[in-house]
Motif scaffolding. Structure first.
Motif, PDB file in Angstrom:
ATOM      1  N   ARG A  24       0.920  -1.252   0.108  1.00  0.00           N
ATOM      2  CA  ARG A  24      -0.203   0.097  -0.450  1.00  0.00           C
ATOM      3  C   ARG A  24       1.213   0.874   0.006  1.00  0.00           C
ATOM      4  NH1 ARG A  24      -2.957  -3.828  -1.350  1.00  0.00           N
ATOM      5  NH2 ARG A  24      -5.594  -3.928  -0.373  1.00  0.00           N
ATOM      6  N   ALA A  25       0.454   2.263  -0.399  1.00  0.00           N
ATOM      7  CA  ALA A  25       1.459   3.369  -0.360  1.00  0.00           C
ATOM      8  C   ALA A  25       0.576   4.670   0.360  1.00  0.00           C
ATOM      9  CB  ALA A  25       1.073   4.340  -2.257  1.00  0.00           C
ATOM     10  N   PHE A  26       1.800   5.260   0.456  1.00  0.00           N
ATOM     11  CA  PHE A  26       1.230   6.353   1.766  1.00  0.00           C
ATOM     12  C   PHE A  26       2.763   7.503   1.632  1.00  0.00           C
ATOM     13  CE2 PHE A  26      -0.191   2.783   3.702  1.00  0.00           C
ATOM     14  CZ  PHE A  26      -1.677   2.652   3.291  1.00  0.00           C
ATOM     15  N   SER A  27       2.823   8.985   1.490  1.00  0.00           N
ATOM     16  CA  SER A  27       3.233   9.974   1.652  1.00  0.00           C
ATOM     17  C   SER A  27       3.436   9.883   2.327  1.00  0.00           C
ATOM     18  CB  SER A  27       1.922  10.952   1.021  1.00  0.00           C
ATOM     19  OG  SER A  27       1.214  10.849   0.252  1.00  0.00           O
ATOM     20  N   LEU A  46       0.393   9.659   7.479  1.00  0.00           N
ATOM     21  CA  LEU A  46      -0.716  10.091   7.971  1.00  0.00           C
ATOM     22  C   LEU A  46      -1.954   9.611   6.912  1.00  0.00           C
ATOM     23  CD1 LEU A  46      -2.398  12.599   9.979  1.00  0.00           C
ATOM     24  CD2 LEU A  46      -1.801  13.647   8.035  1.00  0.00           C
ATOM     25  N   PHE A  47      -2.930   8.318   7.688  1.00  0.00           N
ATOM     26  CA  PHE A  47      -3.755   8.008   6.686  1.00  0.00           C
ATOM     27  C   PHE A  47      -5.004   7.171   7.832  1.00  0.00           C
ATOM     28  CE2 PHE A  47      -3.892   3.645   8.677  1.00  0.00           C
ATOM     29  CZ  PHE A  47      -2.746   3.497  10.162  1.00  0.00           C
ATOM     30  N   LYS A  48      -6.172   6.900   6.355  1.00  0.00           N
ATOM     31  CA  LYS A  48      -7.083   7.013   7.294  1.00  0.00           C
ATOM     32  C   LYS A  48      -7.682   5.242   6.861  1.00  0.00           C
ATOM     33  CE  LYS A  48     -12.174   8.839   6.660  1.00  0.00           C
ATOM     34  NZ  LYS A  48     -12.925   9.640   5.566  1.00  0.00           N
ATOM     35  N   VAL A  74      -9.781   3.276   4.898  1.00  0.00           N
ATOM     36  CA  VAL A  74     -10.906   2.510   4.333  1.00  0.00           C
ATOM     37  C   VAL A  74     -10.987   1.372   3.424  1.00  0.00           C
ATOM     38  CG1 VAL A  74     -10.107   4.928   3.729  1.00  0.00           C
ATOM     39  CG2 VAL A  74      -8.681   3.098   2.809  1.00  0.00           C
ATOM     40  N   GLY A  75     -10.033   0.206   4.047  1.00  0.00           N
ATOM     41  CA  GLY A  75     -10.302  -1.089   3.538  1.00  0.00           C
ATOM     42  C   GLY A  75      -9.031  -1.880   4.244  1.00  0.00           C
ATOM     43  N   PRO A  76      -8.976  -3.333   3.998  1.00  0.00           N
ATOM     44  CA  PRO A  76      -8.781  -4.496   4.802  1.00  0.00           C
ATOM     45  C   PRO A  76      -7.045  -3.720   5.121  1.00  0.00           C
ATOM     46  CG  PRO A  76      -9.276  -4.659   2.734  1.00  0.00           C
ATOM     47  CD  PRO A  76      -9.276  -3.333   2.685  1.00  0.00           C
ATOM     48  N   GLY A  77      -5.997  -2.838   4.186  1.00  0.00           N
ATOM     49  CA  GLY A  77      -4.834  -3.108   4.112  1.00  0.00           C
ATOM     50  C   GLY A  77      -4.657  -1.598   5.194  1.00  0.00           C
ATOM     51  N   THR A  78      -5.367  -0.767   5.222  1.00  0.00           N
ATOM     52  CA  THR A  78      -5.713   0.263   6.301  1.00  0.00           C
ATOM     53  C   THR A  78      -5.761  -0.045   7.333  1.00  0.00           C
ATOM     54  OG1 THR A  78      -6.662   1.105   5.251  1.00  0.00           O
ATOM     55  CG2 THR A  78      -5.079   2.143   4.746  1.00  0.00           C
ATOM     56  N   ALA A  84      -1.809  14.671   4.399  1.00  0.00           N
ATOM     57  CA  ALA A  84      -0.557  14.207   4.574  1.00  0.00           C
ATOM     58  C   ALA A  84       1.440  15.461   3.774  1.00  0.00           C
ATOM     59  CB  ALA A  84      -0.478  13.074   4.274  1.00  0.00           C
ATOM     60  N   GLU A 127      -3.357  10.190  -7.002  1.00  0.00           N
ATOM     61  CA  GLU A 127      -2.678   8.631  -6.681  1.00  0.00           C
ATOM     62  C   GLU A 127      -3.252   8.115  -7.312  1.00  0.00           C
ATOM     63  OE1 GLU A 127      -5.604   8.239  -2.461  1.00  0.00           O
ATOM     64  OE2 GLU A 127      -3.546   9.708  -1.497  1.00  0.00           O
ATOM     65  N   SER A 128      -3.285   6.671  -7.194  1.00  0.00           N
ATOM     66  CA  SER A 128      -3.740   5.553  -8.442  1.00  0.00           C
ATOM     67  C   SER A 128      -3.362   4.568  -7.646  1.00  0.00           C
ATOM     68  CB  SER A 128      -2.876   6.087  -9.176  1.00  0.00           C
ATOM     69  OG  SER A 128      -2.566   4.550 -10.079  1.00  0.00           O
ATOM     70  N   HIS A 129      -4.045   3.557  -7.937  1.00  0.00           N
ATOM     71  CA  HIS A 129      -4.070   1.811  -7.549  1.00  0.00           C
ATOM     72  C   HIS A 129      -2.990   1.865  -8.023  1.00  0.00           C
ATOM     73  CE1 HIS A 129      -8.102   0.999  -5.864  1.00  0.00           C
ATOM     74  NE2 HIS A 129      -8.059   2.207  -7.394  1.00  0.00           N
TER      75      HIS A 129
END
Ligand SMILES: Cc1cc2nc3c(=O)[nH]c(=O)nc-3n(C[C@H](O)[C@H](O)[C@H](O)COP(=O)(O)OP(=O)(O)OC[C@H]3O[C@@H](n4cnc5c(N)ncnc54)[C@H](O)[C@@H]3O)c2cc1C
Ligand code: FES
Length: 266
Positions: free
Chosen positions: A54-57, A71-73, A75-79, A120, A227-229
């Protein structure tokens, strides 16, 4: 970008609000090399579920402490898995990845627009400018969220003395509406200079599409972080392409920072 695989050590996990988290990670190499705009690609656990990184700034760096923050929210299984990690756990990181924002000149004005978690990377950019003794009064920050519970780092920003403009979609605090509307109003009223001003934006794609259109219309020198997948994160799979006036580009390798006037967002 000279990225590499790192094993980071999780120093802290902070819950900053509903589904909002900040991680501090010990990694001397990343703390030394990271620049505002770079991102990291991480495995959220050792098993193969979820399979992809998973990508995060990169959100903040403390070079002297050899650490950086995300810093993240959720939103799904990874986070979700990431939010449940405990200090002391190791994290498999690929970073720093991607390009970075180019900085303004000291005498230029800086205008930043963040939508939601777009704060972020932009907060990191502002901190870097202030660290380099840029005048806080020449920095305007537009921050928009859906409702006021989603505001992040507002007190930190107020304490820096930068010019802060806040908006919520439901009107619970600040301007009622989208942050791009407030930004557009300020531009049209000529309360924001367009000459010798650098613009930066990060947020959801519909917001960046608007920023891109405004940048073309007003000929703004504007950099946006997309952002992109990202299946591979290093330019190998072309799973993250974005259309630009110069053809298709990989968000992970050619970006994530692009000239807003060049990107064609659907
Ligand atoms: C360069 C880059 C920097 C990022 N920086 C941050 C950051 O600083 N903080 C943060 O909270 N998030 C950031 N993200 C988004 C983050 O990568 C996703 O939220 C995360 O991968 C979701 O993983 P998940 O397993 O929890 O959810 P998933 O199950 O993968 O997805 C949940 C939902 O979110 C959507 N989604 C997932 N990833 C993306 C994406 N990249 N773009 C658009 N929609 C997506 C899915 O379509 C799905 O609807 C960044 C993404 C990129 C590419
Ligand atoms: S994620 Fe594979 S090329 Fe960008």
């Amino acid at each position: 970008m000279n990225q590499r695989n790192e094993e980071g050590l999780l120093l802290s996990v902070e819950n900053l609000g509903e589904k909002l988290f900040r991680l501090k990670i010990y990694s001397p190499e990343i703390a030394k090399k990271a620049l505002p705009g770079n991102f990291c690609h991480l495995r959220v656990n050792e098993s193969y579920s979820p399979l992809l990184r998973r990508a995060f700034s990169i959100h903040q760096v403390e070079t002297e402490k050899n650490s950086f923050e995300l810093l993240f929210k959720v939103v799904g299984p990874g986070t979700q898995i990431l939010s449940e990690k405990k200090p002391g756990e190791k994290i498999d990181l690929l970073a720093p990845l991607g390009n970075s924002f180019s900085f303004p000149e000291k005498d230029e004005n800086t205008v930043l627009l963040a939508g939601g978690m777009g704060i972020a990377p932009l907060f990191y950019l502002v901190s870097s400018l202030l660290e380099k003794k840029f005048d806080p009064q020449k920095i305007s920050f537009f921050f928009g969220v859906k409702k006021k519970d989603e505001y992040l780092l507002v007190n930190d920003m107020v304490s820096t003395g930068i010019r802060l403009h806040l908006a919520t979609e439901d009107g619970s605090s600040g301007y009622k509406g989208m942050i791009t509307e407030l930004f557009f109003q300020e531009l049209r009223a000529r309360r924001l200079k367009t000459k010798r001003t650098r613009f930066y934006a990060c947020g959801p794609n519909p917001m960046l599409k608007k920023v891109s259109e405004i940048s073309r219309k007003f000929k703004l020198d504007c950099q946006i972080s997309l952002e992109s997948h990202m299946p591979c994160g290093v330019g190998a799979c072309i799973g993250c392409v974005v259309n630009t006036i110069k053809g298709y580009k990989r968000v992970c390798k050619d970006g994530p920072v692009f000239d807003a006037r060049e990107v064609i967002l659907d």
